[in-house]
Design an enzyme around this catalytic site. Structure first.
Site, PDB file in Angstrom:
ATOM      1  N   SER A 409      16.953 -25.429 -71.058  1.00 44.56           N
ATOM      2  CA  SER A 409      17.779 -26.434 -71.731  1.00 44.56           C
ATOM      3  C   SER A 409      18.861 -25.801 -72.593  1.00 44.56           C
ATOM      4  O   SER A 409      19.747 -26.503 -73.071  1.00 44.56           O
ATOM      5  CB  SER A 409      16.901 -27.341 -72.603  1.00 44.56           C
ATOM      6  OG  SER A 409      16.182 -26.564 -73.550  1.00 44.56           O
ATOM      7  N   HIS A 430      19.077 -28.499 -64.953  1.00 42.50           N
ATOM      8  CA  HIS A 430      18.419 -28.952 -66.181  1.00 42.50           C
ATOM      9  C   HIS A 430      18.020 -30.413 -66.043  1.00 42.50           C
ATOM     10  O   HIS A 430      18.850 -31.309 -66.162  1.00 42.50           O
ATOM     11  CB  HIS A 430      19.356 -28.748 -67.377  1.00 42.50           C
ATOM     12  CG  HIS A 430      18.756 -29.184 -68.672  1.00 42.50           C
ATOM     13  ND1 HIS A 430      19.501 -29.683 -69.716  1.00 42.50           N
ATOM     14  CD2 HIS A 430      17.457 -29.229 -69.092  1.00 42.50           C
ATOM     15  CE1 HIS A 430      18.701 -30.000 -70.713  1.00 42.50           C
ATOM     16  NE2 HIS A 430      17.461 -29.733 -70.357  1.00 42.50           N
TER      17      HIS A 430
END
Length: 711
Positions: A409, A430
């Site tokens: 992230s 992500h």
């Protein structure tokens, strides 16, 4: 647009828009329909009319939204809607019976033309979906939907259909009374002819509320919608209820006036634009069909890894799920089982489909041959040294995989790519938590990621029914980078004496799905501090975790997972956390800090009037303070080419954080608010807090009177 043939006294009108996969209503289609009605009205030999579509799996998809958006911006919508009402009224007033044959998608104006017919028959094909989704776009059904449907099925049921804005299966539509009959596709025309033999439908009259439709509006299933920036549901409810007390003509006039008023609002125009953005991100721009991925490996069976594995397996991809220990794998498989069980319980999938999905996952704590694996997704702990080791191993153990992806992230993709001999095939994918519900995937491009890998990644994300936004590799990418100044400042406001509930309520009123402090509790205070530390190294003080968060981390008040953070959690209940209030009482705030945290309230004239909620002055102030930080960071992402367009920044934040769709995203909100005014307000705040200094791009737009978007 419309083909006509006569079959034994029955006039068959077939909608078939040239060079298009769908039928929609624009000015040309309405004109064609008017000309067909001219013929029908003058031809005495006709015994009935059947309306159908030549398109596969689509009846009529509704009005042309590009036309509506343009007309909303130019003030021409009223004439277009009035013309549609006039033509549909002519269809309804024909002396001979009429029947709509619905096979495939029948939405909005497509269902309203069916409502103007006497009878409606639908195919039992799964592609047949029927409804009035206008309120989800900030509009109301204004070609008779709010007028004819209540008179057909009653006010309560009609309000439920219109306010929810969902599309129903043929079986659900029959139960609600939206259609009269369901038959197999090859029996549709015969069924329509039989309905015509029943003659004209008796003139509809309002059904008694509370009797014929199982409850009056405002009772039972259908209640007044919660106040929101999207005014359409509340206005539709008003038209449905008030329209029944007058004539059809009066109700249609209310429809017309209401849709024109709504079309002028920023909220409605933003919602229509978002519809086009969704289509853009679903389709992509590539003309080439990417290879279908059928074999994947996921490294890490934690919350994210197990969530990704479950989602891939539910979409037909076989998955090897790896982790270092059997305990981690057992927890991961339990998460997968729970997600599948919830999906079955909620009716999202059948037990059979869930069983097939589970069978596609092979879990192992020992190395498994990855010869057939086309993509590996690393979802291990957010520690660079751990991820680096995994990528070194993958370079050896998955040499044939077309893509090596990481779900990080915030960590740099390019650093991980250097651990392999083929950095061109390394990319970031992500996903967001919970994977089964969040549609966004940030496709993070490293410095050496090849165009071929980018194309494959985009194709894969769309293959598994997610929406990709391309971002350049930089700390926090897009979503976390834009979100964190907002979250951290909310924690700072709390530290400086503002009540937690007051902060969260202000942002709920503003339109966010969850308050920022509650969101920190959901993310986890420890994870919030870790991400903030990473971002602070890159971006400085605006991403510094305030003292309160570090104290909470030390005291193990980590949020929901520890039972307490800014709030106390027991089961599903959430209450004030007395422990954190004690901490704050023991750490008095310097008066100048409080003054800096509570800037003068925004004047009434500066409020966004597209919301129904008249928030208190404190709520206005808190909401503006926090949102201006989000706008500033989104503008920086555009300025620094982290994203290629304002659409990427706005749609990414809508999908990734629940930023209110009716506000259009941070940059569109800035335009609607007025960039010049926004910068002026931020500069006032910047006198006591440097976080609020507007970025170069915002200042430039303010000085030049320019915008992020062309319109």
């Amino acid at each position: 647009m419309i083909q006509r043939e006569i079959d034994h006294g029955i006039c068959v009108l077939t909608f078939d828009r040239p060079e298009s996969g769908a039928n929609i209503f624009d000015a040309t289609t309405l004109s064609d329909l008017g000309q067909q009605l001219d013929f029908i009205e003058e031809e005495d030999s006709l015994e009935g009319v059947v309306i159908l579509s030549a398109k596969k799996s689509i009846f009529i998809a509704g009005a042309d939204l590009k036309t509506l958006l343009h007309q909303a911006q130019t003030g021409e919508m009223g004439a277009f809607i009035a013309e549609g009402q006039r033509i549909f009224n002519r269809l309804a007033a024909l002396k001979i019976p009429t029947c709509a044959v619905i096979d495939g998608a029948c939405a909005g104006g497509g269902y309203e033309i069916a409502l103007a017919c006497d009878w409606r028959v639908a195919s039992d094909d799964p592609a047949t979906r029927i409804g009035l989704p206008e309120t989800t776009l900030g509009l109301i059904p204004a070609w008779g939907g709010c007028t004819r449907l209540p008179r057909l099925i009653g006010a309560g049921k009609a309000a439920e259909v219109i306010l929810k804005g969902k599309l129903y299966s043929a079986q659900e539509a029959k139960r609600l009374g939206l259609v009269d009959e369901i038959v197999a596709r090859d029996q549709l025309f015969d069924a329509a002819k039989k309905k015509l033999h029943d003659g004209k439908r008796p003139s509809p009259s309002p059904l008694p509320q509370g009797k014929a439709d199982g409850g009056a509006v405002g009772e039972g299933k259908t209640s007044a919608p919660r106040a929101s920036g999207n005014l359409a549901p509340a206005r539709a409810l008003e038209v449905v209820t008030k329209g029944l007390s007058g004539t059809v003509e009066d109700a249609l006039r209310m429809e017309l006036d209401t849709i024109v008023e709504l079309g002028e609002t920023d909220a409605t125009q933003n919602l229509i634009r978002n519809f086009f953005l969704a289509e853009k991100y679903k389709r992509g721009s590539s003309k080439q069909t990417p290879e279908k991925i059928t074999h994947a490996a996921v490294i890490g069976a934690g919350v994210m890894g197990s969530g990704i594995a479950q989602w891939l397996s539910s979409r037909g991809v076989s998955v090897i799920l790896r982790d270092v220990g059997t305990e981690e794998l057992t927890r991961g498989l339990a998460n997968i089982e729970k997600t599948y069980a919830d999906a079955v319980k909620r009716g999202i999938m059948t037990e059979e489909k869930a069983k097939e999905g589970r069978a596609r996952i092979v879990a192992s704590s020992a190395p498994i041959e990855m010869r057939d694996v086309q993509i590996v997704i690393e979802a291990a702990s957010e520690k660079l040294e751990i991820k680096s080791q995994i990528f070194r191993d993958l370079a050896q153990k998955a040499p044939h995989a077309a893509m090596l992806a990481t779900n990080t992230s915030a960590l740099p993709i390019s650093d991980l790519a250097t651990e392999t001999k083929t950095p061109e095939r390394v990319i970031g994918l992500h996903f967001f938590n919970p994977v089964s519900r969040m549609k966004l995937v940030e496709v993070v491009v490293g410095t050496e990621t090849s165009d071929e890998t980018i194309g494959r990644a985009l194709g894969f994300v769309r293959q598994i029914a997610k929406l990709p936004v391309i971002v350049r590799d930089s700390p926090g990418f897009l979503v976390n980078r834009v979100l964190f100044p907002y979250l951290l400042e909310a924690a700072q406001l709390f530290e400086n004496g503002v009540n937690a509930q007051e902060i969260d309520e202000a942002l709920l009123e503003w339109g966010m799905p969850m308050g920022p402090l509650r969101l920190i509790d959901e993310i986890g205070v420890d994870i919030t501090v870790d991400i903030a530390t990473t971002l602070e190294k890159a971006y400085g003080r605006r991403d510094r975790a305030p003292k309160i968060l570090r104290e909470m981390q030390s005291a193990k008040m980590l949020g929901r997972k520890s039972g307490g953070g800014f709030y106390r959690y027991e089961g599903k209940s959430q209450t004030a956390n007395a422990e954190i209030e004690k901490w704050r009482a023991a750490h008095p705030v310097i008066p100048s800090e409080v003054e800096g945290s509570r800037h003068e309230t925004l004047k009434e004239a500066q409020r966004d009037h597209s919301t129904l909620v008249a928030a208190t002055s404190v709520q206005d102030d808190v909401g503006f303070r926090l949102m201006s930080l989000m706008v500033n960071e989104a503008a920086r992402c555009l300025e620094e080419n982290v994203v290629a367009s304002p659409e990427d920044a706005d749609y990414g934040m809508i999908l990734g954080t629940g930023f209110p769709a009716w506000r259009g995203g941070p940059l569109r909100f800035a335009e609607n608010f007025a960039i010049k005014k926004l910068v002026e307000e931020m500069e006032k705040l910047a006198r006591t807090n440097e976080k609020y200094v507007p970025c170069t791009l915002l200042r430039k737009h303010a000085q030049d009177g320019t915008r992020f978007y062309d319109r």
